[in-house]
Enzyme design. Structure first.
Site, PDB file in Angstrom:
ATOM      1  N   CYS A 186       0.829  -1.212   0.000  1.00  0.00           N
ATOM      2  CA  CYS A 186       0.000   0.000   0.000  1.00  0.00           C
ATOM      3  C   CYS A 186       0.866   1.266   0.000  1.00  0.00           C
ATOM      4  O   CYS A 186       0.698   2.149  -0.859  1.00  0.00           O
ATOM      5  CB  CYS A 186      -0.965  -0.021   1.175  1.00  0.00           C
ATOM      6  SG  CYS A 186      -0.236  -0.574   2.733  1.00  0.00           S
TER       7      CYS A 186
HETATM    8  N1  LIG Z   1      -4.182  -4.683   5.013  1.00  0.00           N
HETATM    9  C1  LIG Z   1      -3.689  -3.940   4.048  1.00  0.00           C
HETATM   10  O1  LIG Z   1      -3.981  -2.733   3.962  1.00  0.00           O
HETATM   11  C2  LIG Z   1      -2.759  -4.523   3.027  1.00  0.00           C
HETATM   12  C3  LIG Z   1      -2.390  -3.729   1.940  1.00  0.00           C
HETATM   13  C4  LIG Z   1      -1.526  -4.258   0.965  1.00  0.00           C
HETATM   14  C5  LIG Z   1      -1.063  -5.547   1.090  1.00  0.00           C
HETATM   15  N2  LIG Z   1      -1.428  -6.296   2.173  1.00  0.00           N
HETATM   16  C6  LIG Z   1      -0.901  -7.665   2.256  1.00  0.00           C
HETATM   17  O2  LIG Z   1      -1.949  -8.542   1.911  1.00  0.00           O
HETATM   18  C7  LIG Z   1      -1.830  -9.750   2.661  1.00  0.00           C
HETATM   19  C8  LIG Z   1      -3.127  -9.976   3.447  1.00  0.00           C
HETATM   20  O3  LIG Z   1      -3.288  -8.881   4.328  1.00  0.00           O
HETATM   21  P1  LIG Z   1      -4.577  -8.715   5.260  1.00  0.00           P
HETATM   22  O4  LIG Z   1      -4.457  -7.389   5.874  1.00  0.00           O
HETATM   23  O5  LIG Z   1      -5.808  -9.062   4.495  1.00  0.00           O
HETATM   24  O6  LIG Z   1      -4.281  -9.874   6.353  1.00  0.00           O
HETATM   25  P2  LIG Z   1      -5.276 -10.499   7.436  1.00  0.00           P
HETATM   26  O7  LIG Z   1      -6.439  -9.591   7.630  1.00  0.00           O
HETATM   27  O8  LIG Z   1      -4.440 -10.840   8.621  1.00  0.00           O
HETATM   28  O9  LIG Z   1      -5.788 -11.858   6.736  1.00  0.00           O
HETATM   29  C9  LIG Z   1      -4.937 -12.934   6.454  1.00  0.00           C
HETATM   30  C10 LIG Z   1      -5.718 -14.046   5.799  1.00  0.00           C
HETATM   31  O10 LIG Z   1      -4.815 -15.088   5.408  1.00  0.00           O
HETATM   32  C11 LIG Z   1      -5.251 -16.354   5.938  1.00  0.00           C
HETATM   33  N3  LIG Z   1      -4.029 -17.091   6.291  1.00  0.00           N
HETATM   34  C12 LIG Z   1      -3.114 -16.770   7.246  1.00  0.00           C
HETATM   35  N4  LIG Z   1      -2.077 -17.648   7.229  1.00  0.00           N
HETATM   36  C13 LIG Z   1      -2.344 -18.526   6.229  1.00  0.00           C
HETATM   37  C14 LIG Z   1      -1.663 -19.673   5.726  1.00  0.00           C
HETATM   38  N5  LIG Z   1      -0.478 -20.056   6.234  1.00  0.00           N
HETATM   39  N6  LIG Z   1      -2.233 -20.377   4.717  1.00  0.00           N
HETATM   40  C15 LIG Z   1      -3.426 -20.000   4.177  1.00  0.00           C
HETATM   41  N7  LIG Z   1      -4.128 -18.915   4.613  1.00  0.00           N
HETATM   42  C16 LIG Z   1      -3.584 -18.190   5.633  1.00  0.00           C
HETATM   43  C17 LIG Z   1      -6.150 -16.014   7.129  1.00  0.00           C
HETATM   44  O11 LIG Z   1      -7.159 -16.976   7.318  1.00  0.00           O
HETATM   45  P3  LIG Z   1      -6.944 -18.353   8.112  1.00  0.00           P
HETATM   46  O12 LIG Z   1      -5.883 -18.106   9.147  1.00  0.00           O
HETATM   47  O13 LIG Z   1      -8.294 -18.671   8.674  1.00  0.00           O
HETATM   48  O14 LIG Z   1      -6.524 -19.359   7.050  1.00  0.00           O
HETATM   49  C18 LIG Z   1      -6.780 -14.692   6.682  1.00  0.00           C
HETATM   50  O15 LIG Z   1      -7.932 -14.942   5.893  1.00  0.00           O
HETATM   51  C19 LIG Z   1      -0.606  -9.591   3.557  1.00  0.00           C
HETATM   52  O16 LIG Z   1       0.515 -10.178   2.941  1.00  0.00           O
HETATM   53  C20 LIG Z   1      -0.435  -8.077   3.631  1.00  0.00           C
HETATM   54  O17 LIG Z   1       0.901  -7.690   3.876  1.00  0.00           O
HETATM   55  C21 LIG Z   1      -2.269  -5.825   3.123  1.00  0.00           C
END
Ligand SMILES: NC(=O)c1ccc[n+]([C@@H]2O[C@H](COP(=O)([O-])OP(=O)(O)OC[C@H]3O[C@@H](n4cnc5c(N)ncnc54)[C@H](OP(=O)(O)O)[C@@H]3O)[C@@H](O)[C@H]2O)c1
Length: 346
Positions: free
Chosen positions: A152
């Protein structure tokens, strides 16, 4: 009639995964076939996210490589390390990947290992992966099998600096990006720093000595400048849910340049970059829920410092919206499909 594209979302309970659900629910060519969560397997998505009632009748399932391999595209909205462990098997079966984590953003596996503290699992796919910023890599994204969707902060900062570096009108060695993000940037996982009492009524900087988003900004902008850049990147957490601002400073090396004209001409025709009229300032609320990066360029006091104000919604242009924009390019859909909505304000 255009065919339906079957997609999978790994990590459908997180903030970016649920944002993908919201956006893809309106995509006329997409059918979500697989939606994963390990913790919520068996539960309906609209039970967790009632805003999706009537738009998504899917239930979560545990990630299953076979089920994912039957999709044409898979989005990974997971922490770093997850996408690269499944990528070779999926790409080998002809699935196109869009990874929202950092697994496919950094070209050099040694740089990845340095910042993420583990070895890259598939450097051969890393070599062919395309950095998913359409304003730089649109044509490569169209042909990509693997897209590393930008972070982001890198999206907000890169779009602010791109016109200045391409036109070679600033000192590329002394760039400054002072950035603020809402708390959803840290994800939905339980963390002390994201709790209301910790995050509300507070402003704090973090990662000042070196934040993981720095190397991807440097990688992309050094390529644009065709030379090393020097960037001080300082992130801050602010007590709001969505949105971020990058305030970028650079020293002009060509004081005669028409900055407003430069930005307007660079982004003319870009569907998701809006250059505001001279003398105005963007607000994060003007992009909430939308895929737009809204920019304004200033030269305070007519001096030799240029200041660019760049706002995005971290969950949309900073994550899920940009991922859908890349998906549209990869599958020959109109780039604005499912993304052409105005922001939600106030
Ligand atoms: N938040 C932001 O603004 C943003 C912006 C740009 C990029 N990102 C990136 O996008 C990614 C997701 O971010 P987020 O904010 O959506 O994270 P989040 O809210 O913590 O969600 C993570 C998701 O991944 C799943 N997960 C976790 N470990 C896993 C594994 N080992 N295998 C399969 N599924 C797994 C979780 O579900 P379960 O544990 O139930 O499987 C959950 O649905 C990250 O890499 C982050 O750095 C985030």
């Amino acid at each position: 009639m255009d065919s339906v594209i079957e997609v999978g979302i790994v990590g459908g309970t997180g903030y970016t995964g649920s944002e993908l659900l919201r956006l893809l629910a309106r995509h006329p060519r997409v059918r979500i076939k697989v939606l994963t969560s390990r913790q919520e397997a068996g539960r309906r998505a609209d039970a967790l996210f009632p805003q999706l009632r009537g738009f998504c009748d899917l239930s979560y399932s545990a990630p299953d490589p076979e089920a994912l391999a039957a999709c044409q595209a898979v989005f990974f909205a997971t922490p770093h390390g997850t996408a690269m462990s499944l990528a070779p098997a999926l790409v080998g079966r002809g699935v196109k990947l869009i990874d929202l984590s950092a697994d496919f953003r950094l070209k050099d596996p040694a740089v990845y290992q340095h910042w993420y503290q583990h070895e890259h699992a598939c450097p051969e796919l890393l070599a062919e992966a395309v950095y998913g910023l359409p304003e730089i890599h649109r044509n490569e994204i169209r042909r990509a099998r693997v897209v590393g969707n930008p972070g982001c902060y890198p999206t907000a900062v890169s779009l602010a600096l791109l016109p200045l570096l391409e036109a070679e009108v600033v000192d590329r060695r002394s760039l400054i990006a002072d950035c603020k993000s809402g708390v959803s940037g840290a994800g939905r996982e339980l963390k002390l720093g994201s709790m209301y009492v910790e995050a509300a009524d507070n402003l704090k900087s973090y990662g000042v000595a070196g934040h993981r988003h720095l190397p991807e900004i440097v990688q992309e902008l050094s390529a644009v400048a065709d030379a090393d850049i020097g960037l001080s990147f300082i992130p801050h957490l602010i007590p709001m849910i969505r949105g971020m601002q990058a305030t970028v400073y650079a020293r002009l090396s060509r004081p005669d340049v028409d900055l407003q004209g430069l930005f307007e001409s660079r982004y003319r025709g870009e569907p998701f970059v809006d250059v505001l009229p001279a003398g105005t300032e963007p607000e994060t609320r003007s992009v909430r829920g939308s895929n737009v990066c809204r920019l304004a360029v200033h030269r305070p006091g007519g001096g030799d410092t240029v200041v660019v104000l760049s706002v995005i919604d971290n969950l949309v242009k900073g994550a899920a919206g940009q991922a859908v924009q890349c998906f549209n390019l990869m599958f020959d859909c109109d780039e604005q499909t499912a993304l052409d909505v105005p922001a939600l304000a106030p």
